[in-house]
Design an enzyme around this catalytic site. Structure first.
Site, mmCIF file in Angstrom:
data_model
loop_
_atom_site.group_PDB
_atom_site.id
_atom_site.type_symbol
_atom_site.label_atom_id
_atom_site.label_comp_id
_atom_site.label_asym_id
_atom_site.label_seq_id
_atom_site.Cartn_x
_atom_site.Cartn_y
_atom_site.Cartn_z
ATOM 1 N N LYS A 52 72.456 49.147 1.710
ATOM 2 C CA LYS A 52 73.831 49.182 1.443
ATOM 3 C C LYS A 52 74.451 47.671 1.538
ATOM 4 O O LYS A 52 75.018 47.042 0.645
ATOM 5 C CB LYS A 52 74.778 50.074 2.038
ATOM 6 C CG LYS A 52 74.337 51.411 1.651
ATOM 7 C CD LYS A 52 74.956 52.436 2.614
ATOM 8 C CE LYS A 52 74.662 53.909 2.567
ATOM 9 N NZ LYS A 52 75.097 54.828 3.529
ATOM 10 N N GLN A 96 77.843 55.498 9.282
ATOM 11 C CA GLN A 96 76.601 55.853 8.981
ATOM 12 C C GLN A 96 76.286 57.211 9.674
ATOM 13 O O GLN A 96 76.335 57.213 10.690
ATOM 14 C CB GLN A 96 75.333 54.780 9.193
ATOM 15 C CG GLN A 96 74.137 55.274 8.761
ATOM 16 C CD GLN A 96 74.045 55.347 7.138
ATOM 17 O OE1 GLN A 96 74.589 54.830 6.224
ATOM 18 N NE2 GLN A 96 73.415 56.527 6.714
ATOM 19 N N ASP A 119 83.228 56.786 0.979
ATOM 20 C CA ASP A 119 82.234 57.629 1.252
ATOM 21 C C ASP A 119 82.710 58.846 0.563
ATOM 22 O O ASP A 119 81.934 59.910 0.347
ATOM 23 C CB ASP A 119 81.733 57.801 2.720
ATOM 24 C CG ASP A 119 80.075 57.384 2.777
ATOM 25 O OD1 ASP A 119 79.516 56.895 1.772
ATOM 26 O OD2 ASP A 119 79.769 57.061 4.170
#
Ligand code: NAP
Length: 294
Positions: A52, A96, A119
């Site tokens: 990412k 994460q 997200d």
């Protein structure tokens, strides 16, 4: 058979995002900035976060990686999230997953400011997506929608079967495919581990989206001729012939299913790269204030 190439499409999206960043800078604006929090030393998580951060560099974004020890307390992590929420220099924030067992994923997710939740995991964004309001849509389902769109896959009136009902893939996918827009307008069946006669259902799917997390679970006898198959699964399988010592396979037995269907995503090179492209796209939207006006 049409191979739905997520790698190529994700590169196209990244170059479009890169062009938007260049335009923002030309007008004197600042680069979009994504922050990622990584707790602990899980190998797969480090790989995902690394990819990412690298993708941010590729499109001209700023990125900040906050690494915390496995032993960090929930309270400390919540404070870090709050600090980023308050930091006007940062447009998007991801934490994460998975987190260590002593930390509540719900509490941490709920702490992320919805305006920075690129997200698309917070209740605010899941709710907005469900209502069809502007929202950050979770990256994997959003990437799949984008692939269907860019490959002109016909969806209206089709039967879409989704295998798996996770919060990050299957459930949002079923909502998106039922929406009154393109891609969407499907009749959707959402299946899970309690579903009976699964293969009788999958055989009626015009579009089959597989997010079950079991290597090569879907075989040719489970699919309809001419269907479109989207394979979300990713599994590392030992392979001595590879330099890395492993190969990646999906939830679908690719060779035999590909021979029967009209279109299919491969693993690797299908849904995976699209997930990162979608995260970058959400971060661009955040920087431009296009979901929640700034
Ligand atoms: P997950 O949370 O483990 O969910 C799996 C789902 O499959 C659950 O809803 C489960 O049902 C259902 N299931 C299990 N056995 C079944 C059976 N025999 N018949 C029908 N349904 C069954 O998985 P996930 O997070 O959605 O991920 C799925 C896969 O996609 C994994 O391989 C993951 O690594 C991969 N993934 C890839 C990306 C990407 O970027 N490409 C992103 C996310 C995930 P219950 O709810 O009843 O338990």
């Amino acid at each position: 058979m049409l191979l739905i190439d997520g790698k190529k499409t994700s590169e196209e999206i990244k170059s479009e995002i890169g062009a938007s960043v260049a335009q923002i800078k030309e007008k004197g604006g600042k680069s979009p900035h994504l922050a990622a929090i990584l707790v602990g030393n899980d190998g797969a998580s480090q790989t995902y976060v690394g990819a990412k951060v690298k993708a941010c560099e590729q499109v001209g974004f700023e990125s900040t990686l906050v690494r915390l020890e496995e032993t960090v307390t929930e309270e400390e992590l919540l404070k870090v999230v709050e600090g980023i929420n308050q930091n006007d220099e940062i447009d998007g924030l991801i934490v994460q997953l998975p987190l260590p067992k002593h930390i509540s994923v719900e509490k941490v997710t709920n702490k992320i400011k919805p305006e920075k939740d690129v997200d698309g995991f917070t209740p605010a964004n899941v709710g907005r997506m469900t209502l069809g309001w502007p929202a950050y849509v979770a990256a994997t389902p959003y990437g799949i929608v984008e692939l269907l769109k860019r490959y002109n896959i016909d969806t209206a009136g089709k039967h879409c079967v989704v295998i798996g009902r996770s919060h990050i893939v299957g459930s949002p996918m079923s909502i998106l495919m039922a929406r009154n827009e393109y891609p969407g307008n499907c009749t959707v069946t959402l299946t899970h581990s309690r579903t009976q006669n699964l293969s009788e259902i999958t055989k009626t799917a015009d579009i089959l989206i597989v997010a079950i997390g079991k290597p090569e679970f879907v075989t040719a006898d489970m699919v309809k001729e001419g269907a479109t198959v989207i394979d979300v699964g990713i599994h590392r399988i030992a392979d001595a012939s590879k330099k890395s010592g492993f190969k990646l396979i999906g939830d679908v037995k690719f060779d035999e299913v590909a021979a029967k269907v009209a279109a299919i995503t491969p693993v690797p090179g299908g849904v995976g790269p699209m997930t990162i492209a979608s995260l970058l796209y959400n971060t661009l939207l955040a920087a431009e204030g296009k979901v929640y006006s700034k």
